[in-house]
Scaffold this motif. Structure first.
Motif, PDB file in Angstrom:
ATOM      1  N   ASP A 107       0.364  -1.287  -0.270  1.00 34.46           N
ATOM      2  CA  ASP A 107       0.014  -0.033   0.024  1.00 34.46           C
ATOM      3  C   ASP A 107       0.698   1.712   0.142  1.00 34.46           C
ATOM      4  OD1 ASP A 107      -2.031  -1.624   0.288  1.00 34.46           O
ATOM      5  OD2 ASP A 107      -2.868  -1.315   2.142  1.00 34.46           O
ATOM      6  N   ASN A 108       2.524   0.966   0.232  1.00 33.52           N
ATOM      7  CA  ASN A 108       3.390   2.624   0.707  1.00 33.52           C
ATOM      8  C   ASN A 108       3.514   1.948  -0.519  1.00 33.52           C
ATOM      9  OD1 ASN A 108       5.589   4.231   1.273  1.00 33.52           O
ATOM     10  ND2 ASN A 108       5.495   3.125   2.616  1.00 33.52           N
ATOM     11  N   ASP A 109       3.855   3.429  -1.955  1.00 31.80           N
ATOM     12  CA  ASP A 109       4.475   3.234  -2.915  1.00 31.80           C
ATOM     13  C   ASP A 109       6.024   2.819  -3.464  1.00 31.80           C
ATOM     14  OD1 ASP A 109       2.555   4.005  -4.143  1.00 31.80           O
ATOM     15  OD2 ASP A 109       2.225   6.223  -3.795  1.00 31.80           O
ATOM     16  N   ALA A 110       6.628   2.946  -1.485  1.00 36.96           N
ATOM     17  CA  ALA A 110       8.087   2.681  -1.307  1.00 36.96           C
ATOM     18  C   ALA A 110       8.390   0.824  -1.514  1.00 36.96           C
ATOM     19  CB  ALA A 110       8.926   3.586  -0.390  1.00 36.96           C
ATOM     20  N   SER A 111       6.764   0.145  -1.657  1.00 37.66           N
ATOM     21  CA  SER A 111       7.488  -1.380  -1.497  1.00 37.66           C
ATOM     22  C   SER A 111       8.452  -1.940  -2.374  1.00 37.66           C
ATOM     23  CB  SER A 111       6.243  -1.540  -1.449  1.00 37.66           C
ATOM     24  OG  SER A 111       5.732  -2.971  -0.761  1.00 37.66           O
ATOM     25  N   ASN A 112       9.148  -2.728  -1.710  1.00 35.34           N
ATOM     26  CA  ASN A 112       9.519  -3.150  -2.270  1.00 35.34           C
ATOM     27  C   ASN A 112       8.752  -5.152  -2.665  1.00 35.34           C
ATOM     28  OD1 ASN A 112      11.109  -5.997  -4.033  1.00 35.34           O
ATOM     29  ND2 ASN A 112      12.404  -5.946  -1.877  1.00 35.34           N
ATOM     30  N   ASP A 113       8.195  -5.257  -4.015  1.00 32.42           N
ATOM     31  CA  ASP A 113       7.233  -5.527  -4.456  1.00 32.42           C
ATOM     32  C   ASP A 113       7.383  -5.860  -5.803  1.00 32.42           C
ATOM     33  OD1 ASP A 113       5.983  -3.423  -5.729  1.00 32.42           O
ATOM     34  OD2 ASP A 113       4.621  -3.007  -4.039  1.00 32.42           O
ATOM     35  N   SER A 114       5.725  -6.184  -6.859  1.00 32.47           N
ATOM     36  CA  SER A 114       5.903  -5.868  -8.288  1.00 32.47           C
ATOM     37  C   SER A 114       6.812  -5.383  -8.675  1.00 32.47           C
ATOM     38  CB  SER A 114       4.627  -6.896  -8.196  1.00 32.47           C
ATOM     39  OG  SER A 114       4.149  -8.872  -8.351  1.00 32.47           O
ATOM     40  N   ARG A 115       6.319  -3.823  -8.317  1.00 32.10           N
ATOM     41  CA  ARG A 115       6.649  -2.562  -9.020  1.00 32.10           C
ATOM     42  C   ARG A 115       8.770  -2.750  -9.854  1.00 32.10           C
ATOM     43  NH1 ARG A 115       2.831   0.880  -6.109  1.00 32.10           N
ATOM     44  NH2 ARG A 115       3.675  -0.512  -4.803  1.00 32.10           N
ATOM     45  N   LEU A 116       8.928  -3.448  -8.835  1.00 34.68           N
ATOM     46  CA  LEU A 116      10.730  -4.265  -8.584  1.00 34.68           C
ATOM     47  C   LEU A 116      10.943  -5.385  -9.270  1.00 34.68           C
ATOM     48  CD1 LEU A 116      12.172  -2.366  -5.510  1.00 34.68           C
ATOM     49  CD2 LEU A 116      12.134  -1.471  -7.686  1.00 34.68           C
ATOM     50  N   SER A 117       9.897  -6.765  -8.864  1.00 33.60           N
ATOM     51  CA  SER A 117      10.307  -8.135  -8.762  1.00 33.60           C
ATOM     52  C   SER A 117       9.393  -8.566 -10.530  1.00 33.60           C
ATOM     53  CB  SER A 117      10.527  -8.658  -8.021  1.00 33.60           C
ATOM     54  OG  SER A 117      11.157  -8.635  -6.537  1.00 33.60           O
ATOM     55  N   GLY A 118       8.487  -7.764 -10.600  1.00 35.25           N
ATOM     56  CA  GLY A 118       7.283  -8.287 -12.378  1.00 35.25           C
ATOM     57  C   GLY A 118       6.479  -9.205 -11.041  1.00 35.25           C
ATOM     58  N   PRO A 119       5.497 -10.685 -11.526  1.00 29.79           N
ATOM     59  CA  PRO A 119       5.145 -11.568 -10.956  1.00 29.79           C
ATOM     60  C   PRO A 119       5.560 -12.082  -9.904  1.00 29.79           C
ATOM     61  CG  PRO A 119       5.600 -11.119 -13.375  1.00 29.79           C
ATOM     62  CD  PRO A 119       5.805 -10.641 -12.717  1.00 29.79           C
ATOM     63  N   TYR A 120       4.671 -13.084  -8.763  1.00 31.04           N
ATOM     64  CA  TYR A 120       5.671 -13.257  -8.159  1.00 31.04           C
ATOM     65  C   TYR A 120       4.767 -15.230  -8.229  1.00 31.04           C
ATOM     66  CZ  TYR A 120       7.290  -9.633  -4.746  1.00 31.04           C
ATOM     67  OH  TYR A 120       8.134  -9.203  -3.607  1.00 31.04           O
ATOM     68  N   PRO A 121       6.161 -16.022  -7.790  1.00 27.85           N
ATOM     69  CA  PRO A 121       5.384 -17.455  -8.766  1.00 27.85           C
ATOM     70  C   PRO A 121       4.303 -17.997  -6.948  1.00 27.85           C
ATOM     71  CG  PRO A 121       8.105 -17.240  -7.839  1.00 27.85           C
ATOM     72  CD  PRO A 121       7.146 -16.336  -7.727  1.00 27.85           C
ATOM     73  N   ALA A 122       3.336 -17.956  -7.609  1.00 32.97           N
ATOM     74  CA  ALA A 122       2.106 -18.567  -6.865  1.00 32.97           C
ATOM     75  C   ALA A 122       2.837 -19.848  -5.779  1.00 32.97           C
ATOM     76  CB  ALA A 122       1.004 -19.033  -7.302  1.00 32.97           C
ATOM     77  N   ASP A 123       3.816 -20.221  -5.635  1.00 30.36           N
ATOM     78  CA  ASP A 123       4.548 -20.966  -4.729  1.00 30.36           C
ATOM     79  C   ASP A 123       4.835 -21.228  -3.751  1.00 30.36           C
ATOM     80  OD1 ASP A 123       6.608 -20.558  -5.976  1.00 30.36           O
ATOM     81  OD2 ASP A 123       6.879 -22.641  -6.776  1.00 30.36           O
ATOM     82  N   ARG A 124       4.543 -18.961  -3.833  1.00 29.80           N
ATOM     83  CA  ARG A 124       4.925 -18.722  -2.727  1.00 29.80           C
ATOM     84  C   ARG A 124       4.523 -18.215  -1.977  1.00 29.80           C
ATOM     85  NH1 ARG A 124      10.203 -20.896  -2.971  1.00 29.80           N
ATOM     86  NH2 ARG A 124      11.239 -20.228  -4.158  1.00 29.80           N
ATOM     87  N   ILE A 125       3.320 -18.642  -1.872  1.00 30.62           N
ATOM     88  CA  ILE A 125       2.074 -17.859  -1.589  1.00 30.62           C
ATOM     89  C   ILE A 125       2.292 -18.492   0.678  1.00 30.62           C
ATOM     90  CG2 ILE A 125      -0.588 -17.473  -0.589  1.00 30.62           C
ATOM     91  CD1 ILE A 125      -0.715 -17.103  -4.219  1.00 30.62           C
ATOM     92  N   LEU A 126       1.747 -18.285   1.862  1.00 29.84           N
ATOM     93  CA  LEU A 126       1.576 -19.197   2.659  1.00 29.84           C
ATOM     94  C   LEU A 126       0.136 -18.888   3.017  1.00 29.84           C
ATOM     95  CD1 LEU A 126       2.827 -19.935   5.315  1.00 29.84           C
ATOM     96  CD2 LEU A 126       2.144 -17.388   6.286  1.00 29.84           C
ATOM     97  N   GLY A 127      -0.053 -17.300   2.788  1.00 34.43           N
ATOM     98  CA  GLY A 127      -1.765 -17.751   2.992  1.00 34.43           C
ATOM     99  C   GLY A 127      -2.462 -15.905   3.365  1.00 34.43           C
ATOM    100  N   VAL A 128      -3.680 -16.427   2.872  1.00 41.47           N
ATOM    101  CA  VAL A 128      -4.521 -14.697   3.270  1.00 41.47           C
ATOM    102  C   VAL A 128      -4.553 -14.834   4.642  1.00 41.47           C
ATOM    103  CG1 VAL A 128      -6.424 -15.792   3.584  1.00 41.47           C
ATOM    104  CG2 VAL A 128      -6.033 -13.488   2.020  1.00 41.47           C
ATOM    105  N   ALA A 129      -4.798 -13.058   5.096  1.00 43.04           N
ATOM    106  CA  ALA A 129      -4.620 -12.982   6.201  1.00 43.04           C
ATOM    107  C   ALA A 129      -6.279 -12.214   5.969  1.00 43.04           C
ATOM    108  CB  ALA A 129      -3.474 -10.842   6.210  1.00 43.04           C
ATOM    109  N   LEU A 130      -7.169 -12.710   7.172  1.00 38.75           N
ATOM    110  CA  LEU A 130      -8.325 -13.018   7.217  1.00 38.75           C
ATOM    111  C   LEU A 130      -8.207 -11.253   8.068  1.00 38.75           C
ATOM    112  CD1 LEU A 130      -8.516 -16.545   8.630  1.00 38.75           C
ATOM    113  CD2 LEU A 130      -8.779 -15.545   6.762  1.00 38.75           C
ATOM    114  N   ARG A 131      -7.686 -11.226   9.202  1.00 30.99           N
ATOM    115  CA  ARG A 131      -7.407  -9.632  10.042  1.00 30.99           C
ATOM    116  C   ARG A 131      -6.796  -9.987  11.362  1.00 30.99           C
ATOM    117  NH1 ARG A 131     -13.537 -10.812  12.473  1.00 30.99           N
ATOM    118  NH2 ARG A 131     -13.772 -12.011  10.746  1.00 30.99           N
ATOM    119  N   ARG A 132      -7.151  -8.731  11.951  1.00 31.39           N
ATOM    120  CA  ARG A 132      -5.825  -8.503  12.876  1.00 31.39           C
ATOM    121  C   ARG A 132      -6.332  -9.811  14.049  1.00 31.39           C
ATOM    122  NH1 ARG A 132      -6.718  -3.856  10.622  1.00 31.39           N
ATOM    123  NH2 ARG A 132      -5.004  -2.644   9.782  1.00 31.39           N
TER     124      ARG A 132
END
Length: 160
Positions: free
Chosen positions: A123-148
């Motif tokens: 959510d922060n534009d300074a994030s290290n994410d697909s802006r730098l790395s492109g697509p992420y492999p799906a096999d790297r997913i741990l899971g989805v955040a449900l809530r705090r």
């Protein structure tokens, strides 16, 4: 004797339930600022283990950054630490979706998200994410955040 057997049965059931829940749900602590203002360092997230099929655009996910290029056009710009370092990001695009504008440069000639990958953005534009790395492999997913853990829901997507 019957009371002891009942107590053991309850204890065994609780232990089995705990093991089963831990296989499906984990608690993750946010350590960086890539998801501010939505999430802040030190916040805890309840994460349900899942794969890409359970995700939708706008979900907050916990995943490992890519270790190798996912296509000839996409390369990882920074070395990764020796131990797993999870990232918390928001799903911006899933397989078949167009590459969102913030990730187009890093995606090279790709115009759509390839099968088995996803685009994630902080959510922060300074994030290290697909802006730098492109697509992420799906096999790297741990899971989805449900809530705090306290039960507070997440604000809506901040995808641009």
């Amino acid at each position: 004797m019957i009371a002891l057997a009942a107590a053991l049965a309850v204890t065994a059931s609780a232990l089995v339930a705990t093991v089963l829940v831990r296989r499906r749900v984990v608690v993750v602590t946010v350590s960086g600022t890539s998801m501010t203002p939505t999430l802040h360092p030190g916040e805890k997230l309840l994460v349900r283990r899942c794969g890409i099929a359970a995700l939708k655009v706008g979900d907050i996910v916990v995943l490992e950054p890519p270790r190798v290029p996912v296509s000839p056009e996409v390369t990882v710009l920074a070395p990764l630490p020796a131990r797993t370092r999870w990232q918390v990001k928001r799903v911006a695009a899933l397989p078949g979706d167009p590459i969102p504008p913030p990730a187009r440069e890093a995606a090279g000639t790709l115009r759509a998200v390839p099968d088995g990958t996803l685009i994630v953005l902080g959510d922060n534009d300074a994030s290290n994410d697909s802006r730098l790395s492109g697509p992420y492999p799906a096999d790297r997913i741990l899971g989805v955040a449900l809530r705090r853990p306290a039960g507070a829901p997440f604000p809506g997507p901040a995808i641009r």
